[in-house]
Scaffold this active site. Sequence first.
Site, short mmCIF file in Angstrom:
data_model
loop_
_atom_site.label_atom_id
_atom_site.label_comp_id
_atom_site.label_asym_id
_atom_site.label_seq_id
_atom_site.Cartn_x
_atom_site.Cartn_y
_atom_site.Cartn_z
N CYS A 114 -2.89 -2.98 -4.98
CA CYS A 114 -3.14 -3.79 -3.78
C CYS A 114 -3.40 -5.26 -4.07
CB CYS A 114 -4.31 -3.19 -3.01
SG CYS A 114 -4.07 -1.43 -2.65
N HIS A 260 -5.08 -8.09 2.13
CA HIS A 260 -4.40 -6.81 1.93
C HIS A 260 -4.65 -5.90 3.12
CE1 HIS A 260 -3.28 -2.92 0.49
NE2 HIS A 260 -4.54 -2.52 0.35
N ASN A 290 -0.24 0.99 5.12
CA ASN A 290 -0.64 0.32 3.89
C ASN A 290 0.49 0.45 2.87
OD1 ASN A 290 -1.71 -0.34 1.38
ND2 ASN A 290 -3.68 0.65 1.75
#
Length: 334
Positions: A114, A260, A290
């Site tokens: 991430c 993120h 995500n």
Amino acid sequence: MKAYIQCISYYLPEQIVTNDKLIQDFPEWNADKVSSKTGILERHISASDETASDMAEKAALQLFRENSISPDEIDFILFCTQSPDYFLPTTACLLQNKLGIPVSAGALDYNLGCSGYIYGLALAKGLVCAGIAKNILLLTAETYNKYIHPKDKGNRSLFGDGAAATIVSTKGWAEIRDFVLGTDGSGAENLIVRTGASRHRKQKEDLGTDEGGYIQSSDYLYMNGSEIFNFTLEAVPALVEQILKRNEVSEGDIDMYVFHQANKFMLSTIRKVCGIDKEQFYIDLSKKGNTVSSTIPIALKDLLMERNLKPGNKIMIAGFGVGYSWGGTLLRIV
């Protein structure tokens, strides 16, 4: 010498899993519960024969088409993935050949999740400022869903597959400013796939649940959600302050924040803890989920399409997660 983001494009796989489709496997849930907690309505899932390099190639080709860029202009490839095609060779080398980039170009993979886009920008800026390369193709791509157990409703609701392509160059629409980076490997066990690589080559077939009720298996992606949440709340507010200090700006100088895109609950909590105005805090989760290292470039691309950014505007970007690893910088619109 300065380094800039010149352009961004992205690719999402064709297969879409909506919340309605997801709850067919988990009837104890309902679509409203999933969307209210995660902020995600649907996520794209890579095909069974579609790899991270396949998606990165499509993102790069889209970038070339949208911006009239020739592969001949690229003199370095950086590829961020935790789902490479092979242990070896380096996937970036495969992409050089697939994309028709000159053999004089450098190419390397790096394994980060991430925070990967932030680290890629830092590496690319270093290459530009050191005079090593002028046009770096920064690619991010993940197929996390290939690592998720079918019964793992938590991770299946969060993660989508996707890829992004960015050109970092000596000119562009956003100057890349100074970085803050951090690492704490003591948290590695909280987000991990334990088997398959050199430490544990053979599958263990030990499917179970942890104390929090999360699916736990050495052979699939395991995430201790509560520990990751605690880490994020500790690391990100400090990271925001450090980015401001490193770049000698104040909170009032920041026009937009693009972090993120982990999940809606985490992002909303971070925003409130950091005291960031809702209108300045960009969330781009609902149709993508995500996508790990690609969330920030995807969000930046969408932000550019949606908002009228002006010269001098400053965007803070920050990534955080598996590793533990985190980082951030400022982008100044030119």
